[in-house]
Enzyme design. Sequence first.
Site, PDB file in Angstrom:
ATOM      1  N   ASP A 132      36.486  29.144  36.464  1.00 43.22           N
ATOM      2  CA  ASP A 132      36.160  27.714  36.455  1.00 43.22           C
ATOM      3  C   ASP A 132      34.633  27.620  36.533  1.00 43.22           C
ATOM      4  O   ASP A 132      33.919  28.643  36.438  1.00 43.22           O
ATOM      5  CB  ASP A 132      36.890  26.959  37.583  1.00 43.22           C
ATOM      6  CG  ASP A 132      36.356  27.283  38.977  1.00 43.22           C
ATOM      7  OD1 ASP A 132      35.478  28.158  39.104  1.00 43.22           O
ATOM      8  OD2 ASP A 132      36.822  26.649  39.942  1.00 43.22           O
ATOM      9  N   HIS A 133      34.112  26.414  36.750  1.00 40.02           N
ATOM     10  CA  HIS A 133      32.653  26.234  36.812  1.00 40.02           C
ATOM     11  C   HIS A 133      32.036  27.049  37.949  1.00 40.02           C
ATOM     12  O   HIS A 133      30.926  27.558  37.823  1.00 40.02           O
ATOM     13  CB  HIS A 133      32.323  24.745  36.980  1.00 40.02           C
ATOM     14  CG  HIS A 133      33.046  24.104  38.127  1.00 40.02           C
ATOM     15  ND1 HIS A 133      34.401  23.831  38.076  1.00 40.02           N
ATOM     16  CD2 HIS A 133      32.635  23.730  39.361  1.00 40.02           C
ATOM     17  CE1 HIS A 133      34.775  23.290  39.220  1.00 40.02           C
ATOM     18  NE2 HIS A 133      33.730  23.228  40.021  1.00 40.02           N
TER      19      HIS A 133
ATOM     20  N   CYS B 198      36.622  32.164  40.523  1.00 40.81           N
ATOM     21  CA  CYS B 198      36.294  30.779  40.886  1.00 40.81           C
ATOM     22  C   CYS B 198      35.357  30.851  42.085  1.00 40.81           C
ATOM     23  O   CYS B 198      34.785  31.919  42.362  1.00 40.81           O
ATOM     24  CB  CYS B 198      37.546  29.942  41.133  1.00 40.81           C
ATOM     25  SG  CYS B 198      38.580  30.453  42.515  1.00 40.81           S
ATOM     26  N   GLY B 199      35.173  29.744  42.793  1.00 41.63           N
ATOM     27  CA  GLY B 199      34.232  29.768  43.909  1.00 41.63           C
ATOM     28  C   GLY B 199      34.649  30.764  44.984  1.00 41.63           C
ATOM     29  O   GLY B 199      33.856  31.590  45.436  1.00 41.63           O
ATOM     30  N   THR B 200      35.902  30.686  45.381  1.00 46.30           N
ATOM     31  CA  THR B 200      36.417  31.581  46.434  1.00 46.30           C
ATOM     32  C   THR B 200      37.320  32.681  45.909  1.00 46.30           C
ATOM     33  O   THR B 200      37.587  33.657  46.620  1.00 46.30           O
ATOM     34  CB  THR B 200      37.266  30.770  47.437  1.00 46.30           C
ATOM     35  OG1 THR B 200      38.352  30.171  46.707  1.00 46.30           O
ATOM     36  CG2 THR B 200      36.443  29.692  48.119  1.00 46.30           C
ATOM     37  N   GLY B 201      37.880  32.508  44.734  1.00 46.15           N
ATOM     38  CA  GLY B 201      38.898  33.418  44.207  1.00 46.15           C
ATOM     39  C   GLY B 201      40.300  33.043  44.677  1.00 46.15           C
ATOM     40  O   GLY B 201      41.295  33.563  44.164  1.00 46.15           O
ATOM     41  N   ILE B 202      40.376  32.126  45.633  1.00 40.23           N
ATOM     42  CA  ILE B 202      41.677  31.799  46.249  1.00 40.23           C
ATOM     43  C   ILE B 202      42.538  30.938  45.327  1.00 40.23           C
ATOM     44  O   ILE B 202      43.722  31.233  45.097  1.00 40.23           O
ATOM     45  CB  ILE B 202      41.467  31.097  47.604  1.00 40.23           C
ATOM     46  CG1 ILE B 202      40.768  32.033  48.594  1.00 40.23           C
ATOM     47  CG2 ILE B 202      42.809  30.643  48.175  1.00 40.23           C
ATOM     48  CD1 ILE B 202      40.307  31.347  49.883  1.00 40.23           C
ATOM     49  N   GLY B 203      41.963  29.887  44.793  1.00 33.41           N
ATOM     50  CA  GLY B 203      42.737  29.006  43.909  1.00 33.41           C
ATOM     51  C   GLY B 203      43.241  29.765  42.688  1.00 33.41           C
ATOM     52  O   GLY B 203      44.389  29.574  42.257  1.00 33.41           O
ATOM     53  N   MET B 204      42.398  30.621  42.143  1.00 37.42           N
ATOM     54  CA  MET B 204      42.801  31.414  40.976  1.00 37.42           C
ATOM     55  C   MET B 204      43.977  32.324  41.330  1.00 37.42           C
ATOM     56  O   MET B 204      44.930  32.461  40.541  1.00 37.42           O
ATOM     57  CB  MET B 204      41.630  32.263  40.463  1.00 37.42           C
ATOM     58  CG  MET B 204      40.545  31.477  39.757  1.00 37.42           C
ATOM     59  SD  MET B 204      41.175  30.682  38.258  1.00 37.42           S
ATOM     60  CE  MET B 204      39.638  30.312  37.393  1.00 37.42           C
TER      61      MET B 204
ATOM     62  N   HIS C  51      48.774  50.860  44.795  1.00 35.02           N
ATOM     63  CA  HIS C  51      49.965  50.522  45.580  1.00 35.02           C
ATOM     64  C   HIS C  51      50.728  49.308  45.046  1.00 35.02           C
ATOM     65  O   HIS C  51      51.948  49.305  45.019  1.00 35.02           O
ATOM     66  CB  HIS C  51      49.587  50.223  47.038  1.00 35.02           C
ATOM     67  CG  HIS C  51      49.167  51.437  47.802  1.00 35.02           C
ATOM     68  ND1 HIS C  51      49.031  51.450  49.169  1.00 35.02           N
ATOM     69  CD2 HIS C  51      48.843  52.694  47.389  1.00 35.02           C
ATOM     70  CE1 HIS C  51      48.649  52.651  49.575  1.00 35.02           C
ATOM     71  NE2 HIS C  51      48.510  53.423  48.508  1.00 35.02           N
TER      72      HIS C  51
ATOM     73  N   ARG D  51      57.981  54.969  46.783  1.00 35.62           N
ATOM     74  CA  ARG D  51      57.960  53.892  47.786  1.00 35.62           C
ATOM     75  C   ARG D  51      57.259  52.632  47.274  1.00 35.62           C
ATOM     76  O   ARG D  51      57.651  51.513  47.608  1.00 35.62           O
ATOM     77  CB  ARG D  51      57.335  54.389  49.101  1.00 35.62           C
ATOM     78  CG  ARG D  51      55.840  54.647  49.079  1.00 35.62           C
ATOM     79  CD  ARG D  51      55.378  55.232  50.412  1.00 35.62           C
ATOM     80  NE  ARG D  51      53.935  55.247  50.559  1.00 35.62           N
ATOM     81  CZ  ARG D  51      53.106  56.099  49.952  1.00 35.62           C
ATOM     82  NH1 ARG D  51      53.583  57.015  49.133  1.00 35.62           N
ATOM     83  NH2 ARG D  51      51.811  56.035  50.176  1.00 35.62           N
ATOM     84  N   HIS D  52      56.272  52.824  46.424  1.00 33.86           N
ATOM     85  CA  HIS D  52      55.577  51.653  45.881  1.00 33.86           C
ATOM     86  C   HIS D  52      56.408  50.970  44.796  1.00 33.86           C
ATOM     87  O   HIS D  52      56.432  49.739  44.709  1.00 33.86           O
ATOM     88  CB  HIS D  52      54.197  52.049  45.364  1.00 33.86           C
ATOM     89  CG  HIS D  52      53.297  52.531  46.456  1.00 33.86           C
ATOM     90  ND1 HIS D  52      53.082  51.799  47.602  1.00 33.86           N
ATOM     91  CD2 HIS D  52      52.593  53.686  46.600  1.00 33.86           C
ATOM     92  CE1 HIS D  52      52.270  52.468  48.405  1.00 33.86           C
ATOM     93  NE2 HIS D  52      51.966  53.617  47.822  1.00 33.86           N
TER      94      HIS D  52
HETATM   95  C1  RB5 Z   1      35.599  24.433  42.893  1.00 33.47           C
HETATM   96  O1  RB5 Z   1      34.691  23.668  43.583  1.00 33.47           O
HETATM   97  C2  RB5 Z   1      36.347  25.356  43.845  1.00 33.47           C
HETATM   98  O2  RB5 Z   1      37.283  24.637  44.573  1.00 33.47           O
HETATM   99  C3  RB5 Z   1      37.014  26.477  43.069  1.00 33.47           C
HETATM  100  O3  RB5 Z   1      36.039  27.178  42.369  1.00 33.47           O
HETATM  101  C4  RB5 Z   1      37.763  27.517  43.854  1.00 33.47           C
HETATM  102  O4  RB5 Z   1      37.003  28.015  44.917  1.00 33.47           O
HETATM  103  C5  RB5 Z   1      39.124  27.182  44.264  1.00 33.47           C
HETATM  104  O5  RB5 Z   1      39.846  27.972  44.895  1.00 33.47           O
END
Ligand code: RB5
Length: 145
Positions: free
Chosen positions: A9-10, A66-72, A99, A134-135
């Site tokens: 994303d941006h 993405c910013g955190t990688g979490i949303g992706m 693994h 196991r994996h």
């Molecule tokens: C965008 O501002 C931010 O929310 C996105 O890049 C990402 O971190 C979501 O998980």
Amino acid sequence: MGTTAIGSDHGGFEMKKQLMEHLAKEGYELKDFGCYTAESCDYPDIAKAVAKAVAAGECENGILICGTGIGMAMAAGKVPGIRAALCGDVYSAKLTRSHNDANILTMGARVIGPGLAEMIADTFLSTPFSNEERHVRRLSKLEED
Ligand code: RB5
């Protein structure tokens, strides 16, 4: 070696550009699923496009930033057949391949620097699944209800 699907994303746009340059120099074949400008966009749109290409076998694996990688990681992991791993260190990148047989790497551009992102991606792309019993067993349990 198959094609690696890549997307951001941006928040991950600049890191994706830099990483694509690095990986292309190393000889990896990349397919860019966007975004294509730094304008604000929605990470699930990109994550799902990359995840569907990997799940369909059109691409061998994927990288999402993405910013955190979490949303992706959340969005990609909802696509059946996808094992998405958020990594912020090289050890996790190595082990999630050997693994977990992860097929998508996600990273947070606002969390780690570009040098570390390159090392994580290199490790992820070059580490094979161990194929140890196991994996394999644990991965098959991931598919169970
Ligand atoms: C965008 O501002 C931010 O929310 C996105 O890049 C990402 O971190 C979501 O998980």
